[in-house]
Design a protein around this motif. Sequence first.
Motif, PDB file in Angstrom:
ATOM      1  N   LYS A 141      -2.703   1.614  -4.909  1.00 35.58           N
ATOM      2  CA  LYS A 141      -3.756   0.687  -5.345  1.00 35.58           C
ATOM      3  C   LYS A 141      -3.366  -0.053  -6.616  1.00 35.58           C
ATOM      4  O   LYS A 141      -4.167  -0.782  -7.186  1.00 35.58           O
ATOM      5  N   GLN A 188       0.840  -1.192   0.000  1.00 41.22           N
ATOM      6  CA  GLN A 188       0.000   0.000   0.000  1.00 41.22           C
ATOM      7  C   GLN A 188       0.879   1.247   0.000  1.00 41.22           C
ATOM      8  O   GLN A 188       0.770   2.119   0.862  1.00 41.22           O
ATOM      9  N   TRP A 237      -5.682   4.940   2.563  1.00 41.23           N
ATOM     10  CA  TRP A 237      -5.895   3.612   1.995  1.00 41.23           C
ATOM     11  C   TRP A 237      -5.528   2.547   3.021  1.00 41.23           C
ATOM     12  O   TRP A 237      -6.230   1.547   3.176  1.00 41.23           O
ATOM     13  N   GLU A 245      -2.904   9.928   0.839  1.00 36.35           N
ATOM     14  CA  GLU A 245      -3.621   8.861   0.145  1.00 36.35           C
ATOM     15  C   GLU A 245      -3.154   7.488   0.647  1.00 36.35           C
ATOM     16  O   GLU A 245      -3.957   6.574   0.827  1.00 36.35           O
TER      17      GLU A 245
END
Length: 156
Positions: free
Chosen positions: A71, A44, A97, A93
């Motif tokens: 992603k 990730q 995530w 981000e």
Amino acid sequence: MRFPEHFRKAVSLGSEAFYVGASWPSVRDSHWEILLKARAVENQAYVFGVNRIGKDPYASYAGGSCIISPKGEVLASAFDKEMVISAEVNPEEVREWRKEFPVLVEGISSKKNELFGYTDTFKLINFEGDSSLIGEIVKVKVIDAKTWSLDGEIVK
């Protein structure tokens, strides 16, 4: 890049992005993007892959420099060209995530994370709560795919 445990160790130390510089030969260029995406998805994290282009006496090199999102999305690619690439990246981000999809809880036993309602021991790799617990072996109750709780017991 073929040794994912090095990336996982870096994540356990707080990494949110990786730079991979390579002389990846054309004969295995299909592996290049697959492995970059795998490292991004399983950790990730952003992955910045830089590969050379051209030939030397031993091999030819197809390039394929790219930027991969946490992603697994290709944000920018040089394909087989010599060029500068760029993309906007946001460390927040990565954090969001990881919080939304907490796969970085590394299981120690043979039980699988998909089985809900059980309690098992895990080594915490990333945890948004008490950061002093990172690296500790704790009891975790898996409630569903996005919900789990620490029962407060640290296992040594």
